[in-house]
Design an enzyme around this catalytic site. Structure first.
Site, mmCIF file in Angstrom:
data_model
loop_
_atom_site.group_PDB
_atom_site.id
_atom_site.type_symbol
_atom_site.label_atom_id
_atom_site.label_comp_id
_atom_site.label_asym_id
_atom_site.label_seq_id
_atom_site.Cartn_x
_atom_site.Cartn_y
_atom_site.Cartn_z
ATOM 1 N NE ARG A 30 25.119 21.815 10.028
ATOM 2 C CZ ARG A 30 26.350 22.302 10.084
ATOM 3 N NH1 ARG A 30 26.956 22.691 8.970
ATOM 4 N NH2 ARG A 30 26.987 22.389 11.241
ATOM 5 C CG ASP A 31 21.639 24.961 0.762
ATOM 6 O OD1 ASP A 31 21.503 26.128 0.371
ATOM 7 O OD2 ASP A 31 21.184 23.969 0.138
ATOM 8 C CG ASN A 88 22.815 33.290 -5.810
ATOM 9 O OD1 ASN A 88 23.907 33.703 -6.206
ATOM 10 N ND2 ASN A 88 22.636 32.047 -5.400
ATOM 11 C CB VAL A 97 14.565 30.531 -1.793
ATOM 12 C CG1 VAL A 97 13.618 30.833 -0.646
ATOM 13 C CG2 VAL A 97 14.713 29.024 -1.986
ATOM 14 C CG HIS A 101 18.799 32.958 0.687
ATOM 15 N ND1 HIS A 101 17.723 33.297 -0.113
ATOM 16 C CD2 HIS A 101 19.608 32.191 -0.087
ATOM 17 C CE1 HIS A 101 17.877 32.752 -1.304
ATOM 18 N NE2 HIS A 101 19.020 32.077 -1.323
ATOM 19 C CG MET A 102 25.392 35.948 2.857
ATOM 20 S SD MET A 102 26.047 37.507 3.474
ATOM 21 C CE MET A 102 25.769 37.309 5.199
ATOM 22 C CG HIS A 103 24.145 30.740 -0.625
ATOM 23 N ND1 HIS A 103 23.655 29.457 -0.811
ATOM 24 C CD2 HIS A 103 23.293 31.554 -1.302
ATOM 25 C CE1 HIS A 103 22.565 29.510 -1.574
ATOM 26 N NE2 HIS A 103 22.333 30.778 -1.886
HETATM 27 P P1 5GP Z 1 19.341 30.648 -4.098
HETATM 28 O O1 5GP Z 1 19.631 30.045 -5.418
HETATM 29 O O2 5GP Z 1 17.927 31.175 -4.003
HETATM 30 O O3 5GP Z 1 20.368 31.656 -3.665
HETATM 31 O O4 5GP Z 1 19.502 29.480 -3.058
HETATM 32 C C1 5GP Z 1 18.454 28.824 -2.423
HETATM 33 C C2 5GP Z 1 19.084 27.756 -1.567
HETATM 34 O O5 5GP Z 1 18.093 27.271 -0.682
HETATM 35 C C3 5GP Z 1 19.640 26.569 -2.360
HETATM 36 O O6 5GP Z 1 21.012 26.397 -2.071
HETATM 37 C C4 5GP Z 1 18.784 25.396 -1.860
HETATM 38 O O7 5GP Z 1 19.526 24.200 -1.748
HETATM 39 C C5 5GP Z 1 18.291 25.896 -0.520
HETATM 40 N N1 5GP Z 1 17.004 25.336 -0.143
HETATM 41 C C6 5GP Z 1 15.889 25.272 -0.920
HETATM 42 N N2 5GP Z 1 14.883 24.690 -0.244
HETATM 43 C C7 5GP Z 1 15.379 24.394 0.991
HETATM 44 C C8 5GP Z 1 14.801 23.765 2.138
HETATM 45 O O8 5GP Z 1 13.644 23.357 2.180
HETATM 46 N N3 5GP Z 1 15.614 23.634 3.232
HETATM 47 C C9 5GP Z 1 16.912 24.079 3.238
HETATM 48 N N4 5GP Z 1 17.614 23.882 4.372
HETATM 49 N N5 5GP Z 1 17.473 24.650 2.165
HETATM 50 C C10 5GP Z 1 16.708 24.811 1.053
#
Ligand code: 5GP
Length: 114
Positions: A30-31, A88, A97, A101-103
């Site tokens: 989970r995010d 992203n 990050v 990863h895929m949301h």
């Molecule tokens: P990006 O912008 O790289 O596609 O998304 C990174 C996602 O990772 C963000 O939605 C952020 O909330 C999530 N995220 C960052 N750090 C952590 C963490 O320590 N644990 C979890 N579960 N999610 C994280």
């Protein structure tokens, strides 16, 4: 060698994470900062940086990410209402990050494309 990503550290149990799925290729958590009622991250175990690291040799990983998204959408009960899958990539893509990863986003109506 570069530092392990936050997702690798979660996978290794070094920092907490709420796992919803694990297999030999990918895991899902989970995010920490959800932007929708269902907000899950589907992540390859292999620390690929982004979509830019995908090639024919990694097709099975990309395919598994999508198959797991479909499976989790069903499990979360959002397969019929619908959902959005987002990857992203790089600075203009808003990637924060640097571990592919895929949301999986659902449970509310998505609008626009950012
Ligand atoms: P990006 O912008 O790289 O596609 O998304 C990174 C996602 O990772 C963000 O939605 C952020 O909330 C999530 N995220 C960052 N750090 C952590 C963490 O320590 N644990 C979890 N579960 N999610 C994280």
């Amino acid at each position: 060698m570069s530092e392990p990503s936050v997702f690798t550290r979660i996978l290794n149990g070094e920092i907490p994470g709420e796992f919803v799925y694990k297999d030999d290729l990918v895991f899902a958590i989970r995010d920490i900062n959800p932007i929708a009622p269902t907000h899950i991250l589907i992540i390859p175990r292999e620390p690929l940086v982004s979509v830019n690291d995908l090639d024919e040799a990694k097709e099975h990983i990309a395919g598994r990410m999508l198959v797991v998204a479909a499976k989790l959408a069903k499990e979360m009960g959002i397969d019929s209402s619908g959902y959005r899958l987002v990857i992203n990539t790089g600075p203009d893509g808003g990637q924060e990050v640097m571990h592919l990863h895929m949301h999986l986003l659902g449970g509310r109506k998505m609008r626009g494309l950012g």
